[in-house]
Design a protein around this motif. Structure first.
Motif, PDB file in Angstrom:
ATOM      1  N   UNK A  31       0.799  -0.905  -0.197  1.00 37.59           N
ATOM      2  CA  UNK A  31      -0.192  -0.185   0.157  1.00 37.59           C
ATOM      3  C   UNK A  31       0.911   1.322   0.355  1.00 37.59           C
ATOM      4  N   UNK A  32       0.193   1.828  -0.483  1.00 36.03           N
ATOM      5  CA  UNK A  32       1.407   3.295  -1.307  1.00 36.03           C
ATOM      6  C   UNK A  32       0.257   4.938  -0.684  1.00 36.03           C
ATOM      7  N   UNK A  33       0.158   5.272  -0.397  1.00 39.58           N
ATOM      8  CA  UNK A  33      -0.814   6.656   0.405  1.00 39.58           C
ATOM      9  C   UNK A  33      -1.069   7.373  -1.293  1.00 39.58           C
ATOM     10  N   UNK A  34      -2.697   7.514  -1.025  1.00 45.40           N
ATOM     11  CA  UNK A  34      -3.426   7.859  -2.137  1.00 45.40           C
ATOM     12  C   UNK A  34      -4.011   6.428  -3.053  1.00 45.40           C
ATOM     13  N   UNK A  35      -3.332   5.561  -2.702  1.00 43.48           N
ATOM     14  CA  UNK A  35      -3.709   4.566  -3.608  1.00 43.48           C
ATOM     15  C   UNK A  35      -5.332   4.194  -3.779  1.00 43.48           C
ATOM     16  N   UNK A  36      -5.945   3.910  -4.491  1.00 40.97           N
ATOM     17  CA  UNK A  36      -7.277   3.871  -4.803  1.00 40.97           C
ATOM     18  C   UNK A  36      -7.839   2.366  -3.935  1.00 40.97           C
ATOM     19  N   UNK A  37      -9.080   2.375  -2.470  1.00 39.85           N
ATOM     20  CA  UNK A  37      -9.734   1.452  -2.471  1.00 39.85           C
ATOM     21  C   UNK A  37     -10.653   1.524  -2.378  1.00 39.85           C
ATOM     22  N   UNK A  38     -11.053  -0.189  -2.067  1.00 36.98           N
ATOM     23  CA  UNK A  38     -12.426  -0.974  -2.523  1.00 36.98           C
ATOM     24  C   UNK A  38     -13.147  -1.217  -1.635  1.00 36.98           C
ATOM     25  N   UNK A  39     -14.053  -0.528  -0.248  1.00 40.41           N
ATOM     26  CA  UNK A  39     -14.565  -0.863   0.054  1.00 40.41           C
ATOM     27  C   UNK A  39     -15.508  -2.832   0.679  1.00 40.41           C
ATOM     28  N   UNK A  40     -15.111  -3.381   2.202  1.00 44.79           N
ATOM     29  CA  UNK A  40     -15.146  -4.529   2.149  1.00 44.79           C
ATOM     30  C   UNK A  40     -16.994  -4.962   2.275  1.00 44.79           C
ATOM     31  N   UNK A  41     -17.121  -5.726   2.383  1.00 47.64           N
ATOM     32  CA  UNK A  41     -18.644  -5.929   2.947  1.00 47.64           C
ATOM     33  C   UNK A  41     -18.671  -5.578   4.010  1.00 47.64           C
ATOM     34  N   UNK A  42     -17.576  -5.121   4.771  1.00 48.70           N
ATOM     35  CA  UNK A  42     -17.848  -5.035   6.131  1.00 48.70           C
ATOM     36  C   UNK A  42     -17.412  -3.226   6.536  1.00 48.70           C
ATOM     37  N   UNK A  43     -17.564  -2.930   5.257  1.00 52.11           N
ATOM     38  CA  UNK A  43     -17.120  -1.433   5.158  1.00 52.11           C
ATOM     39  C   UNK A  43     -16.068  -0.806   5.614  1.00 52.11           C
ATOM     40  N   UNK A  44     -14.925  -1.365   5.685  1.00 57.67           N
ATOM     41  CA  UNK A  44     -13.394  -1.733   5.526  1.00 57.67           C
ATOM     42  C   UNK A  44     -12.686  -1.378   4.646  1.00 57.67           C
ATOM     43  N   UNK A  45     -12.077   0.560   4.127  1.00 57.79           N
ATOM     44  CA  UNK A  45     -11.369   0.015   3.161  1.00 57.79           C
ATOM     45  C   UNK A  45      -9.564  -0.678   2.359  1.00 57.79           C
ATOM     46  N   UNK A  46     -10.101  -1.258   1.625  1.00 60.59           N
ATOM     47  CA  UNK A  46      -9.365  -2.310   1.319  1.00 60.59           C
ATOM     48  C   UNK A  46      -8.552  -2.622  -0.164  1.00 60.59           C
ATOM     49  N   UNK A  47      -7.487  -2.953  -0.390  1.00 61.37           N
ATOM     50  CA  UNK A  47      -6.218  -2.920  -1.160  1.00 61.37           C
ATOM     51  C   UNK A  47      -6.975  -3.586  -2.569  1.00 61.37           C
ATOM     52  N   UNK A  48      -6.757  -3.346  -3.548  1.00 57.12           N
ATOM     53  CA  UNK A  48      -7.550  -3.870  -5.189  1.00 57.12           C
ATOM     54  C   UNK A  48      -6.418  -4.796  -5.314  1.00 57.12           C
ATOM     55  N   UNK A  49      -7.040  -5.914  -4.952  1.00 54.88           N
ATOM     56  CA  UNK A  49      -6.221  -7.044  -5.488  1.00 54.88           C
ATOM     57  C   UNK A  49      -6.211  -7.238  -7.061  1.00 54.88           C
ATOM     58  N   UNK A  50      -6.483  -6.744  -7.467  1.00 56.55           N
ATOM     59  CA  UNK A  50      -6.254  -6.827  -9.541  1.00 56.55           C
ATOM     60  C   UNK A  50      -5.480  -6.080  -9.882  1.00 56.55           C
ATOM     61  N   UNK A  51      -4.303  -5.021  -8.326  1.00 53.10           N
ATOM     62  CA  UNK A  51      -3.812  -3.967  -9.567  1.00 53.10           C
ATOM     63  C   UNK A  51      -2.660  -4.173  -9.235  1.00 53.10           C
ATOM     64  N   UNK A  52      -2.446  -4.686 -10.689  1.00 55.81           N
ATOM     65  CA  UNK A  52      -0.680  -5.546 -10.954  1.00 55.81           C
ATOM     66  C   UNK A  52       0.034  -4.767  -9.794  1.00 55.81           C
ATOM     67  N   UNK A  53       0.183  -3.754  -9.748  1.00 55.22           N
ATOM     68  CA  UNK A  53       1.557  -2.741  -9.215  1.00 55.22           C
ATOM     69  C   UNK A  53       1.661  -3.174  -7.779  1.00 55.22           C
ATOM     70  N   UNK A  54       0.715  -3.914  -7.269  1.00 57.07           N
ATOM     71  CA  UNK A  54       0.731  -3.071  -5.504  1.00 57.07           C
ATOM     72  C   UNK A  54       0.747  -5.312  -5.373  1.00 57.07           C
ATOM     73  N   UNK A  55       1.430  -5.211  -5.474  1.00 63.75           N
ATOM     74  CA  UNK A  55       2.027  -7.662  -5.110  1.00 63.75           C
ATOM     75  C   UNK A  55       1.812  -7.623  -3.990  1.00 63.75           C
TER      76      UNK A  55
END
Length: 208
Positions: A98-122
Motif C-alpha cells: 500500500x502507498x498513500x493515495x492508492x485507490x481502495x475498495x470498501x469491503x462488505x464490512x465497510x473497511x477500505x481495502x487494497x484492490x487485489x487486481x492492482x498489478x502494481x501492488x503485489x
C-alpha cells in the motif's frame, strides 16, 4: 463454544465498542493517543530496522490511526513497504503493498481495502503486523507473558496468523489497544484457536 458463551461474548464486544466510542470523545483522548504514538515511534526506532515490511490497518470505529506514523517510517529508508489487509471470502486475509493515495475498495464490512487486481501492488507476507484490539488479555505460561486479542469475531486474524507463522517463524504480531481494554479471566479467556500476539502496545508503553 456454547450459545450462552457466544452471546455473552457478543455483548462483551458490543460493550467494549460502545466504551471505545465514548473514550474517543473524552477530553484527554488526544493526549492518550499522542502517548501511544510516542511509544510506537520508540518501538520503530528500536526495532524498525529489522523489518522491511509492516502491515497496518485502515482505522474504523475509533481505532487508533497509525497511518502517518508508519508512512514516515517507510519513507526513512528505500525498500521499506507498507501493506494493508484484504479479506478473502474464506475469511483469511491477504496483504497487499500500500502507498498513500492508492485507490481502495470498501469491503462488505465497510473497511477500505487494497484492490487485489492492482498489478502494481503485489501481495506480500509482512515482517510485522499491527492489529487493532477490541479488548485484550494477558496470561503467563511457563513463566512467559502472552498477550491475546479480542477482535470483532470474524476470526480473520487468527486464521491468517496461524498460516503466516508457518511461512515466517520470525513474524512479529503487535496488538494496538488501550489500558482500559484489558480483560480479566472472568470476562474473557483466550480459546485454543486464538493466536497469541508477540507484543501489545498501549498508551502506557510496550508489553512483551
Amino acid at each position: 463454544m456454547n450459545d450462552m458463551h457466544g452471546n455473552s461474548l457478543k455483548t462483551l464486544r458490543q460493550n467494549l465498542l460502545k466504551q471505545r466510542t465514548a473514550f474517543a470523545a473524552e477530553q484527554n483522548y488526544a493526549e492518550i493517543q499522542a502517548s501511544l504514538i510516542d511509544h510506537l515511534n520508540q518501538l520503530l526506532s528500536d526495532q524498525g530496522n529489522s523489518w522491511q515490511s509492516i502491515a497496518l490497518y485502515w482505522p474504523i470505529q475509533d481505532e487508533i490511526d497509525l497511518r502517518s506514523t508508519l508512512l514516515a517510517w517507510a519513507k526513512k529508508q528505500p525498500g521499506r513497504t507498507l501493506a494493508l489487509p484484504f479479506a478473502r471470502p474464506d475469511k483469511h486475509l491477504d496483504f497487499y503493498q500500500w502507498r498513500q493515495g492508492d485507490p481502495l475498495l470498501a469491503s462488505k464490512h465497510g473497511i477500505l481495502e487494497p484492490d487485489p487486481r492492482n498489478v502494481e501492488r503485489p501481495p506480500i507476507n509482512p515482517d510485522c503486523i499491527f492489529i487493532p484490539c477490541v479488548g485484550w488479555s494477558s496470561s503467563v505460561i511457563n513463566g512467559q507473558s502472552h498477550y491475546w486479542r479480542l477482535g470483532y469475531g470474524g476470526g480473520y486474524f487468527d486464521r491468517t496468523l496461524a498460516e503466516l507463522k508457518k511461512i515466517n517463524s520470525n513474524l512479529v504480531c503487535i496488538g494496538i489497544g488501550f489500558d482500559w481494554q484489558q480483560l480479566n479471566d472472568a470476562q474473557w479467556a483466550a480459546q485454543t484457536h486464538d493466536e497469541p500476539l508477540n507484543m501489545l502496545l498501549t498508551e502506557s508503553g510496550l508489553l512483551r
